[in-house]
Each structure stands twice: as C-alpha cells, then as structure tokens.
Design an enzyme around this catalytic site. Structure first.
Site, PDB file in Angstrom:
ATOM      1  N   LYS A 114       0.896  -1.021   0.590  1.00  0.00           N
ATOM      2  CA  LYS A 114      -0.026  -0.165   0.309  1.00  0.00           C
ATOM      3  C   LYS A 114       1.045   1.513  -0.351  1.00  0.00           C
ATOM      4  CE  LYS A 114      -3.787  -1.749   1.422  1.00  0.00           C
ATOM      5  NZ  LYS A 114      -5.230  -2.393   2.556  1.00  0.00           N
ATOM      6  N   LYS A 194      -4.900  -9.696  -7.484  1.00  0.00           N
ATOM      7  CA  LYS A 194      -5.370 -10.536  -7.123  1.00  0.00           C
ATOM      8  C   LYS A 194      -6.689  -9.631  -7.240  1.00  0.00           C
ATOM      9  CE  LYS A 194      -6.406  -9.020  -3.328  1.00  0.00           C
ATOM     10  NZ  LYS A 194      -6.673  -8.694  -1.345  1.00  0.00           N
ATOM     11  N   LYS A 197     -11.299  -4.842  -5.314  1.00  0.00           N
ATOM     12  CA  LYS A 197     -11.185  -3.583  -5.153  1.00  0.00           C
ATOM     13  C   LYS A 197     -11.159  -2.384  -5.671  1.00  0.00           C
ATOM     14  CE  LYS A 197     -14.255  -4.959  -0.965  1.00  0.00           C
ATOM     15  NZ  LYS A 197     -14.418  -4.946   0.271  1.00  0.00           N
TER      16      LYS A 197
END
Ligand code: AMP
Ligand code: TRP
Length: 334
Positions: A114, A194, A197
């Site tokens: 992230k 992966k 969202k």
C-alpha cells in the site's frame, strides 16, 4: 454443554463485494455458522486507513451488511456488527500497540504494497492496521478466522502478539488459526493481480448476467494458449480457478480435460463458467434486492449485533484491564 468456539472475520466497507471475497472468505464464514459462535464485522476503522469518501461511507456500510446477509450470514445465528460501534476494538488495539514492536509492522507485506501504491498516503493507521485486526479477533477470543490467503501474514502477527501478551501478563488469549477458502485466491480479470476492489478487475456479487458475461468473455486465460487449436493448461488459467469455485465436478473435469487437448476453446469454457457462476450469484442478488426494501430488518440486525458483541467485549476488556492494573479506579471514581 461446552461453549462453542468463537469465529471472527471482517470485511471492509470499501465498495461492492466481489467473487474473491465470496470464495476466499465468505463461503467459509457462512458454513462455520453451524458449529461455531460467529462474529462478523464490517470493519470501517480499517477502511479509513486508505483514501476514502466520507460521503459514501454510510451507504457502503449498509451495502456491506446487505451483502453479508444476502450471501447467507444469518443474524439469528451469528453476530453481525459494525466495528466502530463497539469501543473495545480501538481500546484493545491501543493496548496491543504498546507490546508490538514497530519492526514487526514494517515487514508486513500489505503495508509495503500500500505504501508503494500510495506513497502520499502513508499514515500511522495504515502501519497499525494489523494490530487493529489482532484486536478485532482477540476482543472475542476467537480461535478460527476465515479469510483469503492474503491475510495470512496478519494472522501470523496476531499469533505473535498473543504469545507476547500472554507471556507478559498471563494467559489471556488463545492463538487464532486462519481458515482458508477452498479457493484461497482469485486473480482479477487481468489474470495478474489479485481481484481487488481497489483495482478495476472485479466481478461483483451484484453484477447482472450480461455484465458478468462482458467481463468473463474478455478475461485473460492461459496466456500461452494463443490460438483455438493450441492445447491449454488449466493450472495456469485464472478462469479454471473460478471453475473450481463455481462449477460442479463434471463441468470442472470436462473443461480441464478438453482444454488440455484443445477440444474446447476458451470461449466455450467461459460459457459454462458463466452459467454456473450466475446460478450461484442469482439467489444472492434476489436476497439483496429484498433486503434493500427492508431497511429496518438490516438495521435491527446490526443493533442486535452491537449489543451482543459488546457483552463479550466487556468481559475480555475487564480481564485485560485487571491484568494490566489499569482502569481499576474507574468504578471507584464513578
Ligand atoms: P477485503 O475486501 O479486503 O475486506 O477482504 C475481505 C475478505 O476477502 C478477506 O478475508 C480477504 O482475504 C478475502 N479476499 C479479498 N480478495 C480476495 C481474492 N481476490 N481472492 C480470495 N480472497 C480474497
Ligand atoms: N484485513 C481484512 C481484509 O482486508 C479485514 C479484517 C479486519 C479482518 N479485521 C479482521 C479479517 C479480523 C479477519 C479478522 O480483508
């Protein structure tokens, strides 16, 4: 009768749920309800560790509750709750923070990812994400945690925190174990990342049959199978992973066999998958449509969930505070 063991899992209200969530975590969350005492959270405090839209949060939490119930989480059996409605989550997270070395958090893969994806949005909450997740689980002394395999490093860290806490203050928490889905990870339509969202690569639980087909028909399969006449390798194909999650044994075996000998093309294989996938998602979509008409039912479930979760959380927190020797003046000063 011995008390049932507890299960905890959480999903972030950060958009619509996708088939990765369903297959990686929710199917187990649903089936565990029979034998365990389950607590399922809509983890809004986790969702705000990345950039988010405050104006959409209330709706996203409601949508997440609808999806949970529509997919088969039964509020009469399990506790369905919103993380931020039970104060123990952040209270316990703070205490666990004080025994968690920063070095453990710096090496967590999701933090590194992230940080790389959003270098301008690296905050303490993001670094601390796994400690809050440990608190979610330990607040209810859960022993089983149904999740997709991307969560395994977080679970390992939770166990390390448990060992340290129990060693320092006396045995308080059990070491929780992950329960990984039959298909532990679904890749996105790109066949590389992966399904997530935050990337535009999902099939959502509430996609229409046409939307689903549009996505499946262009989804990447075994990249080495360039022409219809090339034999393919199902083990290298994300669509075959989806088959394992949504199709019956006969279709799975048929597609694997015929793919290997170029008996069927990718499009044929996708058509079979499409029908099977829709067969599973259609009833969930119908349930969701009904639930949206009955807002009171959903809100009552969340209310009841909060109350039942608070009862368990209070017992844990009383013991934790006593072990640490803090908050003992609380009742005397009241
Ligand atoms: P999240 O959407 O990040 O809140 O994830 C909720 C649950 O779904 C977690 O247990 C994840 O491990 C699981 N999950 C999310 N994406 C996938 C995926 N692509 N494949 C399998 N499981 C997933
Ligand atoms: N980190 C999980 C995810 O992104 C969500 C989550 C938060 C969770 N707390 C949890 C999962 C506790 C299991 C147990 O998917």
């Amino acid at each position: 009768m011995a008390e049932k063991k507890r299960v905890f899992s959480g999903i972030q209200p950060s958009g619509r749920l996708h088939i990765g969530n369903y297959v990686g975590a929710m199917q187990n969350m649903i089936s565990l309800q029979e034998e365990y005492s389950c607590i399922y959270g809509i983890v809004d405090y986790h969702a705000i560790t990345v950039s988010f839209n405050p104006g959409q949060m209330e709706q996203s939490i409601f949508d997440c509750a609808v999806d949970y119930i529509a997919a088969g989480i039964d509020p009469a059996k399990s506790i369905l709750m919103i993380q931020s409605t039970v104060a123990g989550h952040t209270e316990l997270a703070w205490i666990l923070n004080t025994i968690t070395p920063i070095s453990w958090l710096l090496r967590v893969p999701t933090f590194k990812e992230k940080k790389q994806q959003n270098p301008d949005y690296v905050n303490m909450g993001l670094l601390d994400y796994p400690v809050l997740m440990a608190a979610d689980i330990l607040l209810y002394r859960a022993e089983v945690v149904p999740v997709g395999d991307d969560q395994l490093p977080h679970l390992e860290l939770t166990r390390e925190i448990v060992r340290r806490f129990n060693g320092l203050f006396g045995v308080t928490f059990p070491e929780p174990k992950a329960k990984i889905g039959a298909v532990s990870r679904i890749l996105g339509l790109d066949g590389i990342n992966k399904m997530s969202k935050s990337l535009d690569n999902c099939i959502f639980l509430n996609d229409t049959k046409d939307e689903m087909w549009k996505k499946l028909s262009t989804a990447v399969t075994d990249v080495r199978r360039k022409r219809r006449t090339d034999p393919g390798n199902p083990d290298e194909c994300n669509l075959f992973t989806m088959h394992k999650a949504f199709s019956g044994k006969t279709d799975i075996e048929h597609c694997a066999r015929e793919c290997r000998v170029a008996g069927i093309g990718c499009l044929d294989c996708k058509k079979i998958l499409h029908e099977n996938m829709y067969k599973i998602l259609q009833p969930i979509q119908e349930n969701a449509a009904e639930l949206r008409k009955d807002r009171t039912y959903v809100l009552n479930a969340l209310n009841d969930g909060q109350r039942r979760a608070e009862e368990i959380a209070a017992q844990t927190m009383d013991e934790v505070y006593a072990k640490l020797g803090i908050k003992l003046y609380h009742s005397r000063l009241a």
